[in-house]
Structures are given as C-alpha cells and as structure tokens.
Design a protein around this motif. Sequence first.
Motif, mmCIF file in Angstrom:
data_model
loop_
_atom_site.group_PDB
_atom_site.id
_atom_site.type_symbol
_atom_site.label_atom_id
_atom_site.label_comp_id
_atom_site.label_asym_id
_atom_site.label_seq_id
_atom_site.Cartn_x
_atom_site.Cartn_y
_atom_site.Cartn_z
ATOM 1 N N VAL A 149 0.868 -1.184 0.000
ATOM 2 C CA VAL A 149 0.000 0.000 0.000
ATOM 3 C C VAL A 149 0.901 1.229 0.000
ATOM 4 O O VAL A 149 1.713 1.401 0.912
ATOM 5 N N PRO A 150 0.796 2.098 -1.007
ATOM 6 C CA PRO A 150 1.664 3.276 -1.048
ATOM 7 C C PRO A 150 1.249 4.332 -0.035
ATOM 8 O O PRO A 150 0.077 4.446 0.323
ATOM 9 N N GLN A 151 2.207 5.088 0.435
ATOM 10 C CA GLN A 151 1.916 6.198 1.330
ATOM 11 C C GLN A 151 0.908 7.137 0.674
ATOM 12 O O GLN A 151 0.999 7.452 -0.508
ATOM 13 N N GLY A 152 -0.071 7.572 1.459
ATOM 14 C CA GLY A 152 -1.070 8.504 0.952
ATOM 15 C C GLY A 152 -2.189 7.862 0.169
ATOM 16 O O GLY A 152 -2.978 8.575 -0.468
ATOM 17 N N ALA A 153 -2.303 6.532 0.216
ATOM 18 C CA ALA A 153 -3.381 5.851 -0.510
ATOM 19 C C ALA A 153 -4.743 6.330 -0.010
ATOM 20 O O ALA A 153 -4.932 6.595 1.181
ATOM 21 N N THR A 154 -5.685 6.469 -0.913
ATOM 22 C CA THR A 154 -7.053 6.816 -0.540
ATOM 23 C C THR A 154 -7.728 5.583 0.057
ATOM 24 O O THR A 154 -7.270 4.445 -0.128
ATOM 25 N N PRO A 155 -8.842 5.764 0.771
ATOM 26 C CA PRO A 155 -9.571 4.597 1.281
ATOM 27 C C PRO A 155 -9.973 3.620 0.177
ATOM 28 O O PRO A 155 -9.948 2.402 0.388
ATOM 29 N N GLU A 156 -10.320 4.131 -0.995
ATOM 30 C CA GLU A 156 -10.692 3.255 -2.116
ATOM 31 C C GLU A 156 -9.493 2.444 -2.589
ATOM 32 O O GLU A 156 -9.603 1.237 -2.846
ATOM 33 N N GLN A 157 -8.333 3.091 -2.714
ATOM 34 C CA GLN A 157 -7.121 2.384 -3.100
ATOM 35 C C GLN A 157 -6.715 1.375 -2.036
ATOM 36 O O GLN A 157 -6.301 0.252 -2.349
ATOM 37 N N ALA A 158 -6.834 1.773 -0.781
ATOM 38 C CA ALA A 158 -6.478 0.883 0.318
ATOM 39 C C ALA A 158 -7.370 -0.351 0.338
ATOM 40 O O ALA A 158 -6.903 -1.473 0.574
ATOM 41 N N ALA A 159 -8.671 -0.164 0.086
ATOM 42 C CA ALA A 159 -9.600 -1.300 0.071
ATOM 43 C C ALA A 159 -9.238 -2.295 -1.022
ATOM 44 O O ALA A 159 -9.362 -3.513 -0.831
ATOM 45 N N ARG A 160 -8.783 -1.792 -2.160
ATOM 46 C CA ARG A 160 -8.390 -2.688 -3.262
ATOM 47 C C ARG A 160 -7.122 -3.461 -2.942
ATOM 48 O O ARG A 160 -6.830 -4.482 -3.571
ATOM 49 N N ALA A 161 -6.358 -2.998 -1.966
ATOM 50 C CA ALA A 161 -5.109 -3.670 -1.587
ATOM 51 C C ALA A 161 -5.333 -4.765 -0.549
ATOM 52 O O ALA A 161 -4.377 -5.450 -0.168
ATOM 53 N N ILE A 162 -6.567 -4.960 -0.086
ATOM 54 C CA ILE A 162 -6.844 -6.004 0.899
ATOM 55 C C ILE A 162 -6.808 -7.364 0.220
ATOM 56 O O ILE A 162 -7.527 -7.610 -0.751
ATOM 57 N N LEU A 196 -9.439 2.358 7.492
ATOM 58 C CA LEU A 196 -8.433 1.976 8.489
ATOM 59 C C LEU A 196 -7.058 1.780 7.853
ATOM 60 O O LEU A 196 -6.043 2.255 8.373
ATOM 61 N N VAL A 197 -7.027 1.080 6.718
ATOM 62 C CA VAL A 197 -5.745 0.861 6.039
ATOM 63 C C VAL A 197 -5.164 2.184 5.545
ATOM 64 O O VAL A 197 -3.962 2.444 5.670
ATOM 65 N N ALA A 198 -6.016 3.041 4.999
ATOM 66 C CA ALA A 198 -5.549 4.357 4.530
ATOM 67 C C ALA A 198 -4.996 5.179 5.688
ATOM 68 O O ALA A 198 -4.023 5.930 5.528
ATOM 69 N N HIS A 199 -5.607 5.051 6.854
ATOM 70 C CA HIS A 199 -5.114 5.771 8.033
ATOM 71 C C HIS A 199 -3.694 5.328 8.372
ATOM 72 O O HIS A 199 -2.829 6.167 8.669
ATOM 73 N N VAL A 200 -3.439 4.021 8.326
ATOM 74 C CA VAL A 200 -2.097 3.506 8.613
ATOM 75 C C VAL A 200 -1.095 4.014 7.579
ATOM 76 O O VAL A 200 0.065 4.305 7.889
ATOM 77 N N ALA A 201 -1.546 4.131 6.328
ATOM 78 C CA ALA A 201 -0.656 4.501 5.227
ATOM 79 C C ALA A 201 -0.496 6.010 5.052
ATOM 80 O O ALA A 201 0.173 6.452 4.120
ATOM 81 N N LYS A 202 -1.063 6.796 5.923
ATOM 82 C CA LYS A 202 -1.007 8.259 5.761
ATOM 83 C C LYS A 202 0.428 8.773 5.677
ATOM 84 O O LYS A 202 0.745 9.637 4.856
ATOM 85 N N THR A 203 1.314 8.228 6.503
ATOM 86 C CA THR A 203 2.690 8.751 6.559
ATOM 87 C C THR A 203 3.736 7.717 6.196
ATOM 88 O O THR A 203 4.931 7.966 6.372
ATOM 89 N N ARG A 204 3.323 6.533 5.700
ATOM 90 C CA ARG A 204 4.298 5.481 5.401
ATOM 91 C C ARG A 204 3.750 4.530 4.354
ATOM 92 O O ARG A 204 2.522 4.434 4.162
ATOM 93 N N ASN A 205 4.625 3.823 3.681
ATOM 94 C CA ASN A 205 4.242 2.721 2.812
ATOM 95 C C ASN A 205 3.996 1.481 3.676
ATOM 96 O O ASN A 205 4.671 1.273 4.687
ATOM 97 N N LEU A 206 3.028 0.666 3.266
ATOM 98 C CA LEU A 206 2.811 -0.612 3.939
ATOM 99 C C LEU A 206 3.345 -1.736 3.073
ATOM 100 O O LEU A 206 3.070 -1.784 1.867
ATOM 101 N N CYS A 207 4.101 -2.645 3.684
ATOM 102 C CA CYS A 207 4.601 -3.811 2.970
ATOM 103 C C CYS A 207 3.505 -4.855 2.839
ATOM 104 O O CYS A 207 2.626 -4.974 3.704
#
Length: 339
Positions: free
Chosen positions: A150-163, A245-256
């Motif tokens: 999940v890239p830093q700054g992902a929107t909630p929609e982008q984050a949901a697609r990364a689940i 929730l995932v977008a919140h985690v990714a606000k300031t960092r990339n998620l592996c």
Amino acid sequence: MNIKLATLQQGGRDGTLVVVSRDLKRCRAVPAIARTMLAAMDEWDSVEQQLRQVYEALNSGTLEGNCFDQAACHSPLPRTWQWADGSAYINHVELVRRARNAEVPESFYADPLMYQGGSDGFIPPRGTVVAKEAWGIDFEAEVSVVTGDVPQGATPEQAARAIRLVMLVNDVSLRNLIPAELAKGFGFFQGKPASAFSPVAVTPDELGDAWHDAKVHLPLVVHLNGQLFGKPNAGVDMTFDFGQLVAHVAKTRNLCAGSIVGSGTVSNKQGDLWGSSIANGGVGYCCLAEVRTYEAIEQGKPTTPFMKQGDIVRIEMFDDQGQNIFGSIENQVQTHAAV
C-alpha cells in the motif's frame, strides 16, 4: 478470487502454507507456489491464480489433500512486518469513556484510533495466553485484514483494493496495565501482548455478499468457558471501514505486503446492560471490559472478573449456512511463577 489459506506449525519459524478446502476438512501444501504465507503475500499477483486453481481442485475432489487439523495451525502469518489495530466501533470507545465520566472527542468520529502492536510473533489459534491474573487478562474479538503493498497517501478506495485476506483475531489486552501506560502519554506496550489469529484466512470474495463496503456483515461469535458471550454483527456500527483503516495507517508510510490491520473490538449499540447481554436477549459483547463498563455504569462497580487460570475463550464466524468460515480461535489462560 476465492481462496482459503492456513499455516501449519511445521517447516520452520514461518510454518508451511496450505490451501484449505471450503469445508475446512482437507488441505494441501503448495511449496512449488509458495512455501509460506509471507512468501505468497510478497508474490501475490503471480501466485493468486495458482492458489485459486488448487482451491477449486480441492473443493471439487479432483485433487487429493491431507486431513486439515486446526490444532496443528499457527496464526496464518506467524510473524509479519506490521500489525496495526484500530478502534472502528465507536460504541466501544463511548462505553469505556462513559464509565470514567470522560467525553469522547469529536475527532474520534472522523479520525480512527490506532495502535501499533508487536508483529514479531503471534500466538497460535489454539495457543495459551501466558500472563498474571493481576494484570487484568481480557480478550478482544475482532476482524482483521492482510494487505498487499500500500503506497503512502493511498485513498480509502485504493487501500480497500489492496486487501488480500480477511481473518479473525483475539487482540489480548492486559487491562490493569493499560491505564498507567496511557498516563505516560506514549501509548500501549506491555498492556498489549501477542495476539492470536484464526486458523484460516480467506480472500474477501470467499465471503460472498457478506463482504461489501469493505466490511464483513456477519455476527462474530464469542464463547467464554463454553457459554455464549457475544454475537454482535461485525458490519453494524462500524464507524470506519477497512479501506479507511488501512488508509489511516498509510497516511505517513508505505505498507509492505503482509501487513495486518485490525478492526478493534466488535461492538453493537444496544442500550443498557440488561437488554444487551446474551442472557437478556441482546447480542452480547466481544470483550470483558465492555460488560464490566455496563456494570460500572448501572451498578456502581464491575462484578464480572477478568480471565483466570484455565479460562478459555473461543472466537469464530459462520456463514448463512452455518459453515465455520475461518476455523476457531481457542485461547486458554495459563499463569505460572515465571511470569
């Protein structure tokens, strides 16, 4: 693409990845595809189709499998890069704050609460919770998701697609240690020991119509020492969905890939204690702290104890046909002099 996966406690610290049949009766190791769950997460785009084919063959009977033993499982990811747990059910937050006559800040309704837990080692689904009774041992039944990158700054929609996967979790809490930790203004640490996840993780589409709006719309069923304790619906009263929730985690960092994000304790709005407990026709609770909060509000003090030596909590979720989706978490409390 529909898949059920698990990790057996064999083959090293990260275990052995297996594909599990829909009825949780058979499984098949897939070393030629991915030896471990974390390896599958790293290469998801290239292995997903192969895992789906194995899953379909197991279910149709065209591929033989071994007997699937939930007791032989580790958490699907025995360890991983990131474990971040939210508090998406504001009803739970409101109750806990009300018990100590504290207001819920307006920001809590727009900005999720989140803590970063230890991800270097999780408890197996049938593992023991080792702690002192004086620490206030509690379970927290939750839903969680595993993400791809999940890239830093992902929107909630982008984050949901990364689940990539959905699973259940017992987010163990040591309630009597938490207040002093929070008073330091630096968050949880000792009050949040290792968590345990369900034996099986599933792709969101395996949940069918129960997965929509980035939520799981099914009851989360909790038994304490064999007695039904709670069955609130995980899709009800969830203020923040998993995309948020995932977008919140990714606000300031990339998620592996392989990062886990939890929902927080599932909690439905119900009114008072007498109407909300299972015994009185309500849907009950997913943690002891919540019923103790009702007791403190209505009776002046909590009377339900925290978990003691030998107590067992069981957490599971069933589909509309009564099929156990994720297998069962069964954690027993163990105390000893070394702790």
